[in-house]
Design a protein around this motif. Structure first.
Motif, PDB file in Angstrom:
ATOM      1  N   HIS A 106     -17.999  66.898 -11.917  1.00 44.63           N
ATOM      2  CA  HIS A 106     -18.635  65.584 -11.957  1.00 44.63           C
ATOM      3  C   HIS A 106     -18.577  64.911 -10.587  1.00 44.63           C
ATOM      4  CE1 HIS A 106     -19.328  65.677 -16.165  1.00 44.63           C
ATOM      5  NE2 HIS A 106     -18.074  65.523 -16.540  1.00 44.63           N
ATOM      6  N   ASN A 107     -19.593  64.103 -10.327  1.00 46.24           N
ATOM      7  CA  ASN A 107     -19.598  63.163  -9.212  1.00 46.24           C
ATOM      8  C   ASN A 107     -19.834  61.776  -9.809  1.00 46.24           C
ATOM      9  OD1 ASN A 107     -19.678  64.882  -6.532  1.00 46.24           O
ATOM     10  ND2 ASN A 107     -21.022  65.898  -8.004  1.00 46.24           N
ATOM     11  N   LEU A 108     -18.842  60.900  -9.701  1.00 48.70           N
ATOM     12  CA  LEU A 108     -18.866  59.620 -10.395  1.00 48.70           C
ATOM     13  C   LEU A 108     -18.880  58.464  -9.403  1.00 48.70           C
ATOM     14  CD1 LEU A 108     -15.987  60.514 -12.882  1.00 48.70           C
ATOM     15  CD2 LEU A 108     -18.425  60.935 -13.197  1.00 48.70           C
ATOM     16  N   LEU A 109     -19.690  57.459  -9.682  1.00 47.65           N
ATOM     17  CA  LEU A 109     -19.758  56.250  -8.870  1.00 47.65           C
ATOM     18  C   LEU A 109     -19.563  55.054  -9.800  1.00 47.65           C
ATOM     19  CD1 LEU A 109     -20.232  55.536  -5.871  1.00 47.65           C
ATOM     20  CD2 LEU A 109     -22.618  55.072  -6.471  1.00 47.65           C
ATOM     21  N   THR A 110     -18.508  54.292  -9.614  1.00 47.27           N
ATOM     22  CA  THR A 110     -18.186  53.191 -10.518  1.00 47.27           C
ATOM     23  C   THR A 110     -18.029  51.893  -9.729  1.00 47.27           C
ATOM     24  OG1 THR A 110     -15.839  53.785 -10.374  1.00 47.27           O
ATOM     25  CG2 THR A 110     -17.081  54.656 -12.226  1.00 47.27           C
ATOM     26  N   PRO A 111     -18.930  50.926  -9.919  1.00 49.18           N
ATOM     27  CA  PRO A 111     -18.824  49.631  -9.238  1.00 49.18           C
ATOM     28  C   PRO A 111     -18.103  48.598 -10.104  1.00 49.18           C
ATOM     29  CG  PRO A 111     -20.974  49.825 -10.246  1.00 49.18           C
ATOM     30  CD  PRO A 111     -20.216  51.094 -10.598  1.00 49.18           C
ATOM     31  N   ASP A 112     -17.634  47.538  -9.466  1.00 49.03           N
ATOM     32  CA  ASP A 112     -17.081  46.396 -10.184  1.00 49.03           C
ATOM     33  C   ASP A 112     -17.306  45.142  -9.348  1.00 49.03           C
ATOM     34  OD1 ASP A 112     -14.334  45.513  -8.729  1.00 49.03           O
ATOM     35  OD2 ASP A 112     -14.514  47.694  -8.652  1.00 49.03           O
ATOM     36  N   ILE A 113     -17.446  43.999 -10.027  1.00 49.01           N
ATOM     37  CA  ILE A 113     -17.658  42.734  -9.338  1.00 49.01           C
ATOM     38  C   ILE A 113     -17.159  41.607 -10.228  1.00 49.01           C
ATOM     39  CG2 ILE A 113     -20.011  42.472 -10.232  1.00 49.01           C
ATOM     40  CD1 ILE A 113     -20.711  41.119  -7.544  1.00 49.01           C
ATOM     41  N   SER A 114     -16.568  40.588  -9.629  1.00 56.91           N
ATOM     42  CA  SER A 114     -16.115  39.416 -10.368  1.00 56.91           C
ATOM     43  C   SER A 114     -16.340  38.176  -9.514  1.00 56.91           C
ATOM     44  CB  SER A 114     -14.639  39.531 -10.750  1.00 56.91           C
ATOM     45  OG  SER A 114     -13.817  39.573  -9.611  1.00 56.91           O
ATOM     46  N   LEU A 115     -16.708  37.080 -10.186  1.00 55.85           N
ATOM     47  CA  LEU A 115     -16.975  35.806  -9.527  1.00 55.85           C
ATOM     48  C   LEU A 115     -16.198  34.724 -10.254  1.00 55.85           C
ATOM     49  CD1 LEU A 115     -18.629  34.206  -7.390  1.00 55.85           C
ATOM     50  CD2 LEU A 115     -20.383  33.907  -9.161  1.00 55.85           C
ATOM     51  N   GLY A 116     -15.430  33.947  -9.502  1.00 56.84           N
ATOM     52  CA  GLY A 116     -14.630  32.889 -10.096  1.00 56.84           C
ATOM     53  C   GLY A 116     -14.920  31.545  -9.476  1.00 56.84           C
ATOM     54  N   TYR A 117     -14.611  30.488 -10.235  1.00 57.39           N
ATOM     55  CA  TYR A 117     -14.796  29.118  -9.744  1.00 57.39           C
ATOM     56  C   TYR A 117     -13.603  28.287 -10.194  1.00 57.39           C
ATOM     57  CZ  TYR A 117     -16.780  24.523  -8.773  1.00 57.39           C
ATOM     58  OH  TYR A 117     -16.988  23.261  -8.290  1.00 57.39           O
ATOM     59  N   SER A 118     -13.039  27.519  -9.266  1.00 57.84           N
ATOM     60  CA  SER A 118     -11.882  26.671  -9.546  1.00 57.84           C
ATOM     61  C   SER A 118     -12.302  25.207  -9.505  1.00 57.84           C
ATOM     62  CB  SER A 118     -10.772  26.943  -8.519  1.00 57.84           C
ATOM     63  OG  SER A 118      -9.672  26.092  -8.734  1.00 57.84           O
ATOM     64  N   PHE A 119     -12.258  24.552 -10.667  1.00 57.10           N
ATOM     65  CA  PHE A 119     -12.572  23.124 -10.730  1.00 57.10           C
ATOM     66  C   PHE A 119     -11.433  22.303 -10.130  1.00 57.10           C
ATOM     67  CE2 PHE A 119     -14.794  25.230 -14.189  1.00 57.10           C
ATOM     68  CZ  PHE A 119     -16.085  24.743 -14.049  1.00 57.10           C
ATOM     69  N   ASN A 120     -10.199  22.684 -10.494  1.00 60.23           N
ATOM     70  CA  ASN A 120      -8.983  22.077  -9.950  1.00 60.23           C
ATOM     71  C   ASN A 120      -7.829  23.026 -10.272  1.00 60.23           C
ATOM     72  OD1 ASN A 120      -8.132  21.411 -12.715  1.00 60.23           O
ATOM     73  ND2 ASN A 120      -9.681  19.778 -12.585  1.00 60.23           N
ATOM     74  N   GLU A 121      -6.599  22.584 -10.052  1.00 60.37           N
ATOM     75  CA  GLU A 121      -5.455  23.462 -10.263  1.00 60.37           C
ATOM     76  C   GLU A 121      -5.268  23.843 -11.729  1.00 60.37           C
ATOM     77  OE1 GLU A 121      -1.935  21.846  -8.608  1.00 60.37           O
ATOM     78  OE2 GLU A 121      -2.578  22.076  -6.519  1.00 60.37           O
ATOM     79  N   GLU A 122      -5.807  23.059 -12.653  1.00 59.80           N
ATOM     80  CA  GLU A 122      -5.604  23.313 -14.073  1.00 59.80           C
ATOM     81  C   GLU A 122      -6.838  23.880 -14.760  1.00 59.80           C
ATOM     82  OE1 GLU A 122      -4.296  19.406 -15.366  1.00 59.80           O
ATOM     83  OE2 GLU A 122      -2.260  20.200 -15.550  1.00 59.80           O
ATOM     84  N   SER A 123      -7.945  24.007 -14.041  1.00 56.18           N
ATOM     85  CA  SER A 123      -9.189  24.457 -14.668  1.00 56.18           C
ATOM     86  C   SER A 123      -9.893  25.473 -13.782  1.00 56.18           C
ATOM     87  CB  SER A 123     -10.121  23.263 -14.925  1.00 56.18           C
ATOM     88  OG  SER A 123      -9.470  22.275 -15.702  1.00 56.18           O
ATOM     89  N   GLN A 124     -10.036  26.704 -14.299  1.00 53.74           N
ATOM     90  CA  GLN A 124     -10.732  27.762 -13.585  1.00 53.74           C
ATOM     91  C   GLN A 124     -11.537  28.590 -14.573  1.00 53.74           C
ATOM     92  OE1 GLN A 124      -7.083  28.113 -13.420  1.00 53.74           O
ATOM     93  NE2 GLN A 124      -6.938  26.528 -11.845  1.00 53.74           N
ATOM     94  N   ILE A 125     -12.517  29.318 -14.051  1.00 52.99           N
ATOM     95  CA  ILE A 125     -13.338  30.197 -14.868  1.00 52.99           C
ATOM     96  C   ILE A 125     -13.759  31.402 -14.025  1.00 52.99           C
ATOM     97  CG2 ILE A 125     -15.545  29.081 -14.298  1.00 52.99           C
ATOM     98  CD1 ILE A 125     -16.364  29.560 -17.224  1.00 52.99           C
ATOM     99  N   SER A 126     -13.908  32.561 -14.670  1.00 46.94           N
ATOM    100  CA  SER A 126     -14.328  33.761 -13.944  1.00 46.94           C
ATOM    101  C   SER A 126     -15.180  34.634 -14.842  1.00 46.94           C
ATOM    102  CB  SER A 126     -13.112  34.561 -13.449  1.00 46.94           C
ATOM    103  OG  SER A 126     -12.402  35.122 -14.538  1.00 46.94           O
ATOM    104  N   LEU A 127     -16.122  35.340 -14.227  1.00 49.33           N
ATOM    105  CA  LEU A 127     -17.006  36.274 -14.914  1.00 49.33           C
ATOM    106  C   LEU A 127     -16.972  37.590 -14.147  1.00 49.33           C
ATOM    107  CD1 LEU A 127     -19.184  36.756 -17.145  1.00 49.33           C
ATOM    108  CD2 LEU A 127     -20.888  36.041 -15.426  1.00 49.33           C
ATOM    109  N   SER A 128     -16.793  38.698 -14.858  1.00 47.18           N
ATOM    110  CA  SER A 128     -16.664  39.990 -14.184  1.00 47.18           C
ATOM    111  C   SER A 128     -17.416  41.078 -14.939  1.00 47.18           C
ATOM    112  CB  SER A 128     -15.186  40.384 -14.054  1.00 47.18           C
ATOM    113  OG  SER A 128     -14.593  40.530 -15.325  1.00 47.18           O
TER     114      SER A 128
END
Length: 693
Positions: free
Chosen positions: A427-449
């Protein structure tokens, strides 16, 4: 009576702990202030950094709870059962301690909670990790500059249905830039599992029942001897160690088998296990030009296991069935990477390579059974080479992580010395990954990957050999299993004390266990893995916030899959909850009370029975300036854990009623003199291959 005894015992302990804590007040002002600090000790501060949950342990109410397993079990999204660590909603977990992967569960038992600095949970691992990795748990210990001799001893006495005992002794000598260490472990573990299995099917045009009962006793004796050295000065560090693991086991089962309305036949099964393994690991790390970090790991592992199985029928004319199997495995692995700043971010590039050779020599010694379960010699060789690169950067309140991994895999499978071209693959395998996060403040964050991965089946599932289970039952692997292609999208958010995690996964050619008819002269049922396509969705909501000396941790969640196999759908959702509580009291007392439950539901082709309420608890106290910790704990206190499941595949309905060895009580005693921090920074060069072996 046993239930009342467990409830009464823990009620008395909890009452005494709380009463002692409340009555230990003194007029001394300093003592009062110190006690107030203990009472208001907080749960580890957990925050979301990108897609990583970071928990700080020092100064929290978990700093003196015992060992690393005790700490992990009280953290959000992490659960521990029977010394096995899981992450809610994730599979294929890798655990790292000071940069090196954990190689066996004893490492977490041996690590004291007082030595842990922080715990990081990577919910979306990047290209630096194997593509099969669902989550990464990284534990960092505190720095300690103690010179001279350090001694740690941990003793555990446990009673479930049988007695078990474990003792771990660690010695370390630090002088200048050098650390020399040696430790040893001896563990006698014994469990008793009972169950009844009923198989219902239409055979030769009529309803047929094949059943069996089991009463399994699993005594094992495991040892470990590990010795090595570390050197650290300025920006350079290196180290190496050797570890030897012997194991002996003598499993015994007394049960019965029956076919339709025929009288049950008594059977006795005895399995003798002799196994050992050798592991040599070394690393080198250096930072040069003040920004380039170079890290190298190398591993060699050799293991051997010899099993002998004897099945006898004392009260029947059925002949005895004996078999032996010998497994040899060898692994060579290397990993090297370079980390440096790039484009206002951080860039990592590296390679990970391994060579694995495993063989299984199975011999069936009963001529009649050998007609449908033949003796065989199977051999598997795999060469794997991977290149990976990842880049991360902060853009104000945004964070970006992106990676790409290329893998070359050459797998060769032989049966009785001849190559099987249907199973061997390249086999020859190519596997990508990506994630994007956003920090509203120290107590509120969100991420999508998003992540794409290729999951290779364990070698134990790829074997072509079969095993005798009963007069009408066989178990085996499947050498034709294909590699799984998985696509995963994850959303993770945190707001004050709330956390939300959702996963949508599409798996092509994942594998699951099925039972179906096996071609033979008489009725034979075969349990083995097959490839399937599976879509699943999970959602978990967590809330955790300290309330004075009490820290609750509440998790509710749901798992739902879409799977159809041979005209049968396996789509029933599974709901679960966890209500974990930590009580930090004056005088060094720490109490935990954990409640959990789940409804019945489908996971792969298995439908689990419901278990709506189970409870574990512990009470512990430190002595002699925290150098001695004594803890009493109990699991499944009211004996409500459910281990039942059913399976309905290819016209065969399996109903398993199983009573596992969950309920019990344990005493842990930990003594440490000048506790130290290991300087070993090596990591396994191919952790996935080690796990597959």
């Amino acid at each position: 009576m046993k239930t009342k005894f467990f409830i009464g015992l823990f009620t008395a302990i909890l009452y005494y702990g709380m009463g002692h804590a409340q009555n230990s007040e003194t007029a001394d002002t300093l003592t009062q202030q110190l006690q107030e600090v203990v009472v208001t000790a907080k749960q580890p501060a957990t925050k979301l950094v990108g897609t990583t949950l970071v928990s700080t342990i020092p100064g929290s109410n978990l700093a003196d709870i015992g060992n690393a397993l005790d700490v992990l079990n009280q953290l959000p999204m992490i659960r521990v059962q029977d010394n096995e660590v899981t992450v809610i909603g994730k599979s294929n977990i890798e655990i790292y301690i000071n940069g090196r992967p954990m190689r066996d569960e004893q490492e977490l038992q041996q690590l004291l909670s007082s030595n842990i600095k922080k715990v990081e949970l990577l919910m979306a691992p990047g290209a630096m990790y194997e593509s099969t990795t669902g989550a990464v748990l990284k534990i960092t210990t505190k720095r300690n500059f103690v010179q001279g001799l350090s001694v740690t001893d941990q003793f555990q006495l446990q009673r479930h249905r049988k007695w078990s005992v474990m003792d771990f002794l660690s010695l370390s000598y630090n002088t200048g830039c050098w650390e020399l260490f040696v430790n040893g472990l001896i563990n006698h573990n014994n469990t008793l599992i009972k169950g009844i299995t009923t198989n219902s099917l239409i055979y030769q045009g009529k309803e047929t029942i094949v059943g069996s009962s089991n009463n399994n006793v699993y005594p094992t004796n495991v040892g470990s001897i590990k010795a090595g050295l570390n050197y650290a000065k300025d920006s350079q560090s290196l180290g190496a160690y050797y570890r030897f693991n012997p194991e002996r086991g003598n499993f015994r089962n007394t049960g019965s088998e029956w076919y339709d309305d025929d009288p049950a036949i008594q059977d006795e099964i005895e399995t003798q296990i002799k196994a050992h393994s050798h592991l040599v690991s070394a690393y080198y790390e250096n930072t040069f030009a003040d920004k380039f970090l170079l890290h190298f790991d190398g591993d060699f592992k050799s293991s051997f296991q010899n099993n002998s199985v004897a099945t006898t029928y004392p009260d029947a004319s059925h002949p005895d069935v004996n078999s032996t199997d010998k497994r040899n495995s060898t692994l060579w692995a290397g990993k090297i990477y370079l980390n440096f700043p790039l484009w206002n971010g951080e860039f990592t590039v590296g390679t990970q390579d391994s060579y694995t050779h495993t063989s299984l020599d199975y011999k069936m010694l009963n001529p009649e059974v050998e007609e449908y379960i033949p003796s065989s010699l199977t051999e598997a060789k795999q060469t794997s080479a991977a290149l990976y690169a990842s880049w991360s950067r902060m853009f104000g309140k945004f964070s970006l992580n992106a990676g790409l991994r290329y893998e070359y895999v050459n797998y060769e499978f032989k049966v009785n010395g001849e190559r099987d071209d249907d199973v061997s693959r390249r086999h020859n395998l190519l596997t990508p990954d990506i994630s994007l996060g956003y920090s509203f403040n120290e107590e509120s964050q969100i991420s999508l990957s998003y992540k794409m991965a290729t999951v290779k089946p364990p070698y134990s599932q790829l074997t072509g050999s079969l095993s005798y289970v009963g007069i009408h039952q066989i178990e085996g692997g499947n050498p034709l299993l294909r590699d799984e292609r998985m696509h995963d999208v994850q959303l993770f958010g945190m707001w004050k004390g709330f956390m939300l995690q959702t996963d949508f996964t599409r798996s092509l050619d994942t594998y699951t266990s099925v039972k179906q008819l096996y071609p033979a002269a008489n009725l034979q049922l075969l349990l083995h893995p097959v490839n399937i396509d599976l879509t699943s969705f999970s959602l978990y909501l967590v809330w955790s916030k300290p309330v004075k000396w009490w820290t609750p941790d509440i998790t509710v969640g749901m798992y739902r899959q879409w799977l159809e196999l041979d005209g049968t759908k396996y789509n029933r959702p599974l709901f679960s909850y966890y209500f974990y509580n930590t009580f930090s009291l004056p005088g060094g007392w720490l109490i935990t009370a954990n409640i959990s439950g789940y409804t019945g539901g489908d996971m792969r082709t298995t439908r689990f029975g419901k278990s709506l309420f189970t409870m574990d608890a512990s009470v512990g106290k430190t002595f002699f300036n925290k150098s001695l910790t004594v803890k009493l704990s109990a699991t499944d206190i009211i004996n409500t854990a459910n281990n039942d499941w059913t399976m309905n595949t290819f016209g065969i309905y399996v109903d398993k009623k199983q009573s596992n060895d969950n309920r019990g009580i344990a005493l842990n005693i930990i003594y440490n003199f000048q506790p130290y921090k290991s300087k070993y920074k090596g990591s396994s060069a191919s952790e996935t291959e080690l796990n597959r072996l």
